[in-house]
Design a protein around this motif. Structure first.
Motif, PDB file in Angstrom:
ATOM      1  N   GLN A  71       0.800  -1.215   0.000  1.00  0.00           N
ATOM      2  CA  GLN A  71       0.000   0.000   0.000  1.00  0.00           C
ATOM      3  C   GLN A  71       0.839   1.274   0.000  1.00  0.00           C
ATOM      4  O   GLN A  71       0.316   2.354  -0.280  1.00  0.00           O
ATOM      5  CB  GLN A  71      -0.950  -0.011   1.202  1.00  0.00           C
TER       6      GLN A  71
ATOM      7  N   HIS B  56       1.169  -9.556   3.962  1.00  0.00           N
ATOM      8  CA  HIS B  56       0.008  -8.661   3.928  1.00  0.00           C
ATOM      9  C   HIS B  56      -0.499  -8.625   2.477  1.00  0.00           C
ATOM     10  O   HIS B  56      -0.502  -7.582   1.824  1.00  0.00           O
ATOM     11  CB  HIS B  56       0.389  -7.273   4.448  1.00  0.00           C
TER      12      HIS B  56
ATOM     13  N   ASN C  17      -1.565 -11.248   7.735  1.00  0.00           N
ATOM     14  CA  ASN C  17      -2.566 -10.234   8.027  1.00  0.00           C
ATOM     15  C   ASN C  17      -3.932 -10.664   7.490  1.00  0.00           C
ATOM     16  O   ASN C  17      -4.088 -10.869   6.289  1.00  0.00           O
ATOM     17  CB  ASN C  17      -2.186  -8.902   7.376  1.00  0.00           C
ATOM     18  N   GLU C  18      -4.897 -10.820   8.371  1.00  0.00           N
ATOM     19  CA  GLU C  18      -6.305 -11.032   7.998  1.00  0.00           C
ATOM     20  C   GLU C  18      -6.518 -12.140   6.965  1.00  0.00           C
ATOM     21  O   GLU C  18      -6.953 -11.876   5.846  1.00  0.00           O
ATOM     22  CB  GLU C  18      -6.906  -9.735   7.443  1.00  0.00           C
TER      23      GLU C  18
ATOM     24  N   GLN D 206     -10.069 -11.801   5.278  1.00  0.00           N
ATOM     25  CA  GLN D 206     -10.276 -10.802   4.212  1.00  0.00           C
ATOM     26  C   GLN D 206      -9.545 -11.211   2.938  1.00  0.00           C
ATOM     27  O   GLN D 206     -10.053 -11.035   1.837  1.00  0.00           O
ATOM     28  CB  GLN D 206      -9.799  -9.415   4.673  1.00  0.00           C
TER      29      GLN D 206
ATOM     30  N   GLU E  11      -4.585  -3.021  13.976  1.00  0.00           N
ATOM     31  CA  GLU E  11      -5.139  -1.975  13.112  1.00  0.00           C
ATOM     32  C   GLU E  11      -6.459  -1.481  13.675  1.00  0.00           C
ATOM     33  O   GLU E  11      -7.281  -2.286  14.137  1.00  0.00           O
ATOM     34  CB  GLU E  11      -5.423  -2.490  11.681  1.00  0.00           C
TER      35      GLU E  11
ATOM     36  N   GLU F 264      -5.523   2.100  -1.129  1.00  0.00           N
ATOM     37  CA  GLU F 264      -6.524   1.413  -0.320  1.00  0.00           C
ATOM     38  C   GLU F 264      -7.218   0.321  -1.157  1.00  0.00           C
ATOM     39  O   GLU F 264      -8.437   0.301  -1.301  1.00  0.00           O
ATOM     40  CB  GLU F 264      -7.485   2.454   0.266  1.00  0.00           C
ATOM     41  N   TRP F 265      -6.413  -0.587  -1.727  1.00  0.00           N
ATOM     42  CA  TRP F 265      -6.912  -1.760  -2.466  1.00  0.00           C
ATOM     43  C   TRP F 265      -8.012  -1.381  -3.453  1.00  0.00           C
ATOM     44  O   TRP F 265      -7.816  -0.483  -4.250  1.00  0.00           O
ATOM     45  CB  TRP F 265      -7.384  -2.845  -1.470  1.00  0.00           C
TER      46      TRP F 265
END
Ligand code: GBH
Length: 492
Positions: free
Chosen positions: A26, A129, A173-174, A177, A388, A437-438
């Motif tokens: 990012q 990530h 990370n996540e 998601q 986060e 932001e993706w």
């Protein structure tokens, strides 16, 4: 709930970590510089130039690859002790595999860690990530069980290279998601759309890869480096749409079980494995759909053991809350889908402030409830570290909504600690500065520093939320009157 003026009665304990977070893809840019290999996000964005609303890519992003000293300068300005960042796998292993280590990529992170060390800032490093080296995607990405070995190889390289300075590691990370949006739907790269099938394979092998790397560190690196290692899970809070309705309360609990406990139980529960209710639902629905076996893979007894207790902390990402009611699944229920498996319909309260992204609204008590839910399920022995938490808006230096969000959410966390007895030991604001932001490109902003994406310097400027966070870090308390919106401005 909580305060909106004055000084918080509770303060952050002396050893409580206050930090700030970013992720490599990012912010770094320099996607093909310094010997970096291609990741799934590079390929996806280059092949789908209109995927984001602003037709953007992360080829340059905040240019942290060249401007990491600017990053360290603003981190220092905030006064935080710890900086959470991620390593771009394909920057140090361009092909993904460890037979070739890219010295230039290694040097980049070494320079960054040296610069942080000058100012006594501790790095907390995420190994993955979401930016998988493309080579692995061609082999099925995380649906391929061999990924467990490859992730271990990469982690060993990272631990060998940086274990001397990095004392807190996060493996992944996540997973939820990443696998839901990337393997279940087309929302994120690699956009596989293997709804209810591939996404569960992705989850499964990611969990196993996490456990493998936990034990690698524990066995070979912890004795000399004495660090900590864990995983970061994402959790929206789920409240019943109508709290007087039993079925809505059940829907809310089911959502938490399917979307958080499915990952947390194997790692943090006493018994290990996927939760029984999750197993039962996916097995039953798979069978009704004519599958010869469950779409949710099984762990072996050994794997259950390997996963159980495989995290030194509970890394938690929390942003917002949704309201739950059962979904009826009349139409299309034969199509496998994790959302049908969960069987809920999501909404948000229109009274909650909605300052930015479509999915994002502000409901501070949801944070306290999330922390309590985790504590009730998994106890207080493993500390929670909030890796986060932050607010989406559409930009502007005078980000009163973000100031208010941090004050209120952090206060809810203090209440969870002091009034509910939850064991929270750290908090990282998402995010240091505006970034890619993706799916939302550069339209949705989470930064506490503004980044001028039109200037070649990518100038970083503090927003009000940066000044407010600095004051929280300095005083270790929340002063709701430190920054007050002018009467005319709308405030959240
Ligand atoms: C985090 O994910 C990420 O770790 C971070 O990289 C990201 O910048 C940050 O949040 C802000 O989004 O499918 O309707 O939920 C948090 C979860 C995942 C929330 C994708 C939004 C898309 C919309 N985010 N999700 S929805």
């Amino acid at each position: 709930y909580g305060l909106d003026s004055g000084l918080s009665n509770y303060s952050f304990p002396e050893n409580f970590i206050l930090g700030v977070s970013t992720a490599a893809f990012q912010i770094e840019g320099a996607w093909n510089e310094g010997g970096r290999g291609e990741s799934i996000w590079d390929k996806f964005l280059h092949e789908h130039p209109t995927y984001t609303p602003d037709n953007s890519s992360a080829d340059v992003a905040a240019d942290s690859y060249h401007r990491f000293k600017d990053d360290v300068r603003i981190i220092r300005d905030l006064g935080v002790s710890t900086y959470r960042l991620s390593i771009s796998w394909s920057r140090i292993l361009p092909n993904g595999t460890d037979n070739y280590i890219n010295a230039e990529g290694v040097q980049y992170y070494r320079n960054l860690f040296d610069e942080l060390a000058k100012y006594n800032i501790t790095p907390m490093v995420t190994l993955f990530h979401w930016d998988l080296p493309q080579m692995f995607m061609d082999l099925g990405g995380w649906t391929n069980p061999e990924m467990v070995d490859y992730f271990e190889d990469y982690a060993r390289v990272a631990f060998n290279l940086f274990g001397d300075v990095v004392k807190i590691w996060t493996t992944i990370n996540e997973p939820h998601q990443h696998c839901y949006n990337g393997y279940g739907t087309d929302y994120f790269a690699p956009a596989l759309e293997s709804y209810g099938v591939g996404e569960y394979l992705c989850d499964h092998y990611i969990l196993l890869a996490h456990a493998r790397v936990y034990h690698l560190y524990d066995r070979e690196f912890r004795p000399k480096y004495k660090g900590k290692i864990g995983i970061t899970l994402d959790a929206f809070w789920a409240d019943p749409l109508d709290p007087t309705k039993e079925e809505d309360r059940e829907a809310a609990e089911r959502y938490m079980m399917m979307n958080l406990a499915r990952y947390a139980n194997p790692i943090y529960s006493a018994e290990g494995d996927y939760p029984a209710v999750v197993r039962a639902r996916i097995n039953t629905i798979s069978q009704l759909q004519g599958f010869p076996r469950s779409r949710l893979p099984y762990f072996t007894a050994q794997e259950i053991e390997d996963l159980r207790g495989s995290s030194d902390f509970f890394g938690l990402n929390h942003y917002t809350t949704f309201l739950m009611t059962p979904s009826r699944m009349e139409k299309g229920w034969r199509v496998p889908s994790s959302d049908h498996d969960t069987g809920v319909r999501l909404s948000q309260n229109p009274a909650w402030p909605k300052p930015g992204a479509e999915w994002f609204s502000v409901y501070p008590p949801g944070f306290r409830k999330t922390i309590n839910w985790i504590t009730q399920k998994y106890g207080t022995k493993v500390p929670i570290i909030v890796t986060e938490n932050g607010l989406s808006d559409f930009g502007g230096i005078k980000d009163y909504a973000r100031v208010s969000y941090f004050n209120k959410y952090m206060y809810q966390m203090l209440l969870a600690m002091y009034e509910d007895g939850c064991n929270v030991q750290g908090y990282f604001a998402w995010t240091l500065m505006d970034d890619f932001e993706w799916k939302d490109g550069y339209v949705s902003k989470f930064g506490i520093y503004h980044v001028d994406f039109t200037s070649p310097e990518r100038t970083r400027t503090p927003k009000l939320s940066a000044l407010n966070y600095r004051e929280i870090v300095r005083t270790r308390r929340i002063n709701f009157d430190y920054i007050v919106p002018p009467k005319t401005a709308s405030s959240n």
